[in-house]
Design an enzyme around this catalytic site. Structure first.
Site, PDB file in Angstrom:
ATOM      1  N   HIS A   1       8.386   9.341  14.505  1.00 16.66           N
ATOM      2  CA  HIS A   1       8.124   9.885  13.168  1.00 16.66           C
ATOM      3  C   HIS A   1       7.411   8.809  12.362  1.00 16.66           C
ATOM      4  O   HIS A   1       7.827   7.653  12.370  1.00 16.66           O
ATOM      5  CB  HIS A   1       9.434  10.290  12.487  1.00 16.66           C
ATOM      6  CG  HIS A   1       9.213  11.246  11.362  1.00 16.66           C
ATOM      7  ND1 HIS A   1       8.664  10.847  10.167  1.00 16.66           N
ATOM      8  CD2 HIS A   1       9.427  12.577  11.263  1.00 16.66           C
ATOM      9  CE1 HIS A   1       8.564  11.905   9.374  1.00 16.66           C
ATOM     10  NE2 HIS A   1       9.009  12.964  10.011  1.00 16.66           N
TER      11      HIS A   1
ATOM     12  N   HIS B   1      12.050   9.242  17.246  1.00 16.15           N
ATOM     13  CA  HIS B   1      12.603  10.394  16.527  1.00 16.15           C
ATOM     14  C   HIS B   1      13.059  11.520  17.440  1.00 16.15           C
ATOM     15  O   HIS B   1      14.126  12.090  17.245  1.00 16.15           O
ATOM     16  CB  HIS B   1      11.527  10.899  15.565  1.00 16.15           C
ATOM     17  CG  HIS B   1      11.958  12.026  14.695  1.00 16.15           C
ATOM     18  ND1 HIS B   1      13.067  11.943  13.873  1.00 16.15           N
ATOM     19  CD2 HIS B   1      11.435  13.270  14.506  1.00 16.15           C
ATOM     20  CE1 HIS B   1      13.209  13.091  13.216  1.00 16.15           C
ATOM     21  NE2 HIS B   1      12.252  13.917  13.593  1.00 16.15           N
TER      22      HIS B   1
HETATM   23  C1  FAD Z   1      16.681  12.565  10.888  1.00 20.36           C
HETATM   24  C2  FAD Z   1      16.320  13.777  11.699  1.00 20.36           C
HETATM   25  C3  FAD Z   1      15.690  14.858  11.078  1.00 20.36           C
HETATM   26  C4  FAD Z   1      15.356  15.990  11.838  1.00 20.36           C
HETATM   27  N1  FAD Z   1      14.824  17.083  11.198  1.00 20.36           N
HETATM   28  C5  FAD Z   1      14.620  18.220  11.920  1.00 20.36           C
HETATM   29  C6  FAD Z   1      14.211  19.416  11.270  1.00 20.36           C
HETATM   30  O1  FAD Z   1      14.033  19.467  10.052  1.00 20.36           O
HETATM   31  N2  FAD Z   1      14.032  20.531  12.036  1.00 20.36           N
HETATM   32  C7  FAD Z   1      14.221  20.539  13.381  1.00 20.36           C
HETATM   33  O2  FAD Z   1      14.035  21.575  14.032  1.00 20.36           O
HETATM   34  N3  FAD Z   1      14.637  19.420  14.009  1.00 20.36           N
HETATM   35  C8  FAD Z   1      14.851  18.273  13.309  1.00 20.36           C
HETATM   36  N4  FAD Z   1      15.287  17.156  13.958  1.00 20.36           N
HETATM   37  C9  FAD Z   1      15.601  17.237  15.391  1.00 20.36           C
HETATM   38  C10 FAD Z   1      16.891  18.017  15.576  1.00 20.36           C
HETATM   39  O3  FAD Z   1      17.774  17.697  14.531  1.00 20.36           O
HETATM   40  C11 FAD Z   1      17.547  17.677  16.911  1.00 20.36           C
HETATM   41  O4  FAD Z   1      16.613  17.748  17.949  1.00 20.36           O
HETATM   42  C12 FAD Z   1      18.671  18.665  17.208  1.00 20.36           C
HETATM   43  O5  FAD Z   1      19.554  18.738  16.117  1.00 20.36           O
HETATM   44  C13 FAD Z   1      19.409  18.239  18.464  1.00 20.36           C
HETATM   45  O6  FAD Z   1      20.529  19.059  18.619  1.00 20.36           O
HETATM   46  P1  FAD Z   1      21.416  18.933  19.917  1.00 20.36           P
HETATM   47  O7  FAD Z   1      22.520  19.907  19.776  1.00 20.36           O
HETATM   48  O8  FAD Z   1      20.568  18.989  21.108  1.00 20.36           O
HETATM   49  O9  FAD Z   1      21.983  17.420  19.863  1.00 20.36           O
HETATM   50  P2  FAD Z   1      22.830  16.627  18.715  1.00 20.36           P
HETATM   51  O10 FAD Z   1      22.873  17.398  17.447  1.00 20.36           O
HETATM   52  O11 FAD Z   1      22.295  15.267  18.668  1.00 20.36           O
HETATM   53  O12 FAD Z   1      24.283  16.594  19.363  1.00 20.36           O
HETATM   54  C14 FAD Z   1      24.543  15.805  20.505  1.00 20.36           C
HETATM   55  C15 FAD Z   1      26.023  15.814  20.783  1.00 20.36           C
HETATM   56  O13 FAD Z   1      26.277  15.315  22.090  1.00 20.36           O
HETATM   57  C16 FAD Z   1      27.373  14.401  22.068  1.00 20.36           C
HETATM   58  N5  FAD Z   1      27.247  13.515  23.231  1.00 20.36           N
HETATM   59  C17 FAD Z   1      26.150  12.841  23.659  1.00 20.36           C
HETATM   60  N6  FAD Z   1      26.435  12.194  24.811  1.00 20.36           N
HETATM   61  C18 FAD Z   1      27.727  12.463  25.122  1.00 20.36           C
HETATM   62  C19 FAD Z   1      28.616  12.089  26.174  1.00 20.36           C
HETATM   63  N7  FAD Z   1      28.219  11.282  27.178  1.00 20.36           N
HETATM   64  N8  FAD Z   1      29.887  12.538  26.147  1.00 20.36           N
HETATM   65  C20 FAD Z   1      30.322  13.326  25.137  1.00 20.36           C
HETATM   66  N9  FAD Z   1      29.529  13.723  24.112  1.00 20.36           N
HETATM   67  C21 FAD Z   1      28.257  13.297  24.117  1.00 20.36           C
HETATM   68  C22 FAD Z   1      27.229  13.734  20.710  1.00 20.36           C
HETATM   69  O14 FAD Z   1      28.443  13.125  20.332  1.00 20.36           O
HETATM   70  C23 FAD Z   1      26.865  14.955  19.853  1.00 20.36           C
HETATM   71  O15 FAD Z   1      28.034  15.665  19.537  1.00 20.36           O
HETATM   72  C24 FAD Z   1      15.622  16.019  13.222  1.00 20.36           C
HETATM   73  C25 FAD Z   1      16.242  14.931  13.838  1.00 20.36           C
HETATM   74  C26 FAD Z   1      16.589  13.823  13.083  1.00 20.36           C
HETATM   75  C27 FAD Z   1      17.275  12.662  13.765  1.00 20.36           C
END
Ligand code: FAD
Length: 503
Positions: free
Chosen positions: A226, A333
């Site tokens: 980003h 990012h």
């Molecule tokens: C600052 C920021 C702003 C963003 N803004 C946007 C936006 O406006 N719009 C958009 O579409 N996307 C945005 N993104 C991207 C988006 O937020 C993420 O890609 C998305 O939320 C990822 O969701 P997820 O469920 O895949 O993972 P996450 O929400 O990261 O959840 C991962 C989970 O896995 C768990 N975990 C990981 N490894 C292990 C393990 N070995 N054992 C047990 N638990 C584990 C963690 O504890 C967590 O609970 C943004 C990202 C960031 C960082």
């Protein structure tokens, strides 16, 4: 060694994990959700969710076309269409779970536009606090589920080529959850680098777990940086993001001398695609030796109301964005690639599913379009939960072997992050990537006896995969920029697939 049993184990409590868990639960399966941390990337999402609303001037075709254009030749058009077409339904399901989005004066969802989108199609909440609302609503909906915090998934267990459970570390030590279906929803890998917008838990665990389980990964060289991560003199760890919408509303990027950073670089100037703006800032900082660039948002009316999250982050760093330019640097990012899975989250191994940022479904190709990741997490998370529930019914209960924890290798985290930041960041070249390969080879055996050790091992495995993929892609494409191969090579318009042997 402690033992537990479930039909479906979901690893992760972000958008993909909780939507998957709720979908499997609604199908009557016993679900256990594991999470190693409280923080998720989902919580920090700012801009919003890209979705085509009915009865607007938008269309599925337009959203598909914008996504494919951003993906620079590597999207899977079928996957993009499938996910985009299901977006509105998935958002309505989220609203049914209690999520609320910002409305205009007519009571309609207020739509904003971000880089690469040809229409206003981003719904948001609390101005720039969309992720917090998505997480709040899902946490509430999943409150009655069996959610185990401080549980680190160490290994996916298999027998005869099919999943039998997960090896887990918690405060009682090592354990096993026996289950025929496991959903990886572990998020991203930003902590491969010294500074990132990602939460502490984004250490590439899912990529490593998949590789060790024999599941291929793909497009892993495409890491989105980003352009505007807040710089407050402390370079390391999670840093706040200054959403692209600030530039959308008129904020301008300047260097320390007050010159535009993007003038002459791209016709869209500061609103050029993220990789172009990040590379322009990177080049200017190398040229001048300055530690950061500046985002001048002083001309934006009512800044604090429109951007409360950004305002709070700036104020916490002692910066008043209404009276001084915001210091920014590019930051790791988003991982566009990951574990190879279809649009139902199914991987090559029966019983193993992947959804959200950890997965590579073909939605993002070589570059993710802004606000498409929450959308993908919602859609594929739900489908993966359903598919995992179905698989559990078809397979019946499993019994995982209580094997030894394998010894794996790791580089000290700071060393790895410094090397990745130096050689595999916004702009790469073969010399740097070869040096990085050598540094990563110096990893030492590490016992997986605590979360930190496990994460260091996962980071090392994932770093090796990113490095191998970046080294063998001899071109610039999407968010992979090579200074020694600055052009895009039409002959390389295909995804690379890596197996465990690479790393
Ligand atoms: C600052 C920021 C702003 C963003 N803004 C946007 C936006 O406006 N719009 C958009 O579409 N996307 C945005 N993104 C991207 C988006 O937020 C993420 O890609 C998305 O939320 C990822 O969701 P997820 O469920 O895949 O993972 P996450 O929400 O990261 O959840 C991962 C989970 O896995 C768990 N975990 C990981 N490894 C292990 C393990 N070995 N054992 C047990 N638990 C584990 C963690 O504890 C967590 O609970 C943004 C990202 C960031 C960082």
């Amino acid at each position: 060694m402690w033992q537990q049993r479930a039909d479906v184990v979901v690893i992760g409590t972000g958008v993909a994990g909780l939507v998957a868990a709720l979908a499997a639960h609604r199908r009557g399966r016993t679900v256990m959700v594991l999470s190693k941390a409280v923080d998720t990337a989902t919580f920090y999402a700012q801009g919003g969710i890209a979705v085509v609303l009915p009865d607007t001037d938008d269309s599925i075709d337009a959203h598909v076309a914008d996504t494919i254009a951003a993906g620079a030749g590597l999207c899977d058009p079928g996957a993009v269409r499938s996910i985009v077409s299901d977006g509105y339904r998935a958002v309505i399901e989220l609203v049914d779970s209690g999520a609320r989005f910002d409305e205009d004066e007519r009571g309609q969802w207020s739509l904003t536009r971000e880089g690469g989108h040809s229409r206003r199609r981003i719904i948001h909440s609390g101005g720039d606090a969309t992720g917090a609302e998505v997480q709040r609503a899902l946490d509430h909906a999943a409150a009655t589920l069996d959610i185990r915090r401080n549980h680190v998934a160490l290994q996916v267990l298999q027998s005869g080529g099919a999943v039998t459970g997960v090896q887990v570390l918690n405060q009682d030590g090592l354990g096993i959850v026996h289950a025929p279906s496991v959903v990886l929803a572990t998020g991203g890998l930003g902590h491969l680098y010294s500074a990132t917008t990602n939460p502490e838990g984004s250490t590439g665990d899912g990529v490593a777990l998949a590789l060790w389980a024999g599941v291929p990964i793909s497009d892993i060289e495409f890491i989105q940086f980003h352009p505007t991560m807040l710089y407050d003199g402390h370079a390391g760890g999670r840093r706040p993001l200054i959403t692209e919408a600030v530039r959308g509303e008129g904020g301008i990027l300047l260097d320390r001398q007050g010159n535009s950073v993007t003038a002459g670089v791209h016709p869209m100037g500061d609103l050029a695609p993220r990789d172009v703006v990040a590379a322009a800032i990177d080049a200017r900082l190398r040229e001048t030796g300055d530690p950061c660039a500046y985002l001048d948002a002083r001309g934006i009316a009512d800044f604090a109301r429109r951007f409360p999250t950004v305002t709070a982050a700036c104020n916490a760093a002692g910066i008043d964005p209404t009276s001084q330019p915001i210091p920014v640097v590019p930051g790791a990012h988003y991982s566009c690639g990951g574990v190879v899975a279809d649009v139902h989250g199914r991987t090559e191994v029966p019983g193993l599913f992947a959804a959200g940022e950890v997965a590579r479904t073909g939605m993002h190709g070589a570059n993710r379009l802004a606000s498409n990741s929450l959308l993908e997490g919602l859609v594929v998370g739900g489908r993966a939960g359903k598919a995992a529930a179905r698989h559990a019914v078809d397979t019946g209960p499993t019994r995982a072997e209580t094997g030894e924890v394998e010894t794996r290798v790791a580089l000290p985290r700071r060393k790895l992050q410094r090397a990745m930041s130096r050689y595999a960041s916004v702009v790469r070249d073969a010399d740097g990537l070869q040096r990085l390969t050598q540094e990563l080879e110096a990893a030492d055996p590490r016992d997986l006896d605590c979360r930190t050790s496990f994460e260091d091992v996962a980071l090392t495995t994932t770093a090796r995969a990113v490095t191998a993929a970046a080294l063998s892609r001899n071109e610039s494409r999407g968010c992979h920029h090579r200074s020694d191969f600055p052009e895009t090579d039409p002959a390389l318009a295909r995804s690379q697939v890596l197996e465990a042997a690479c790393c």
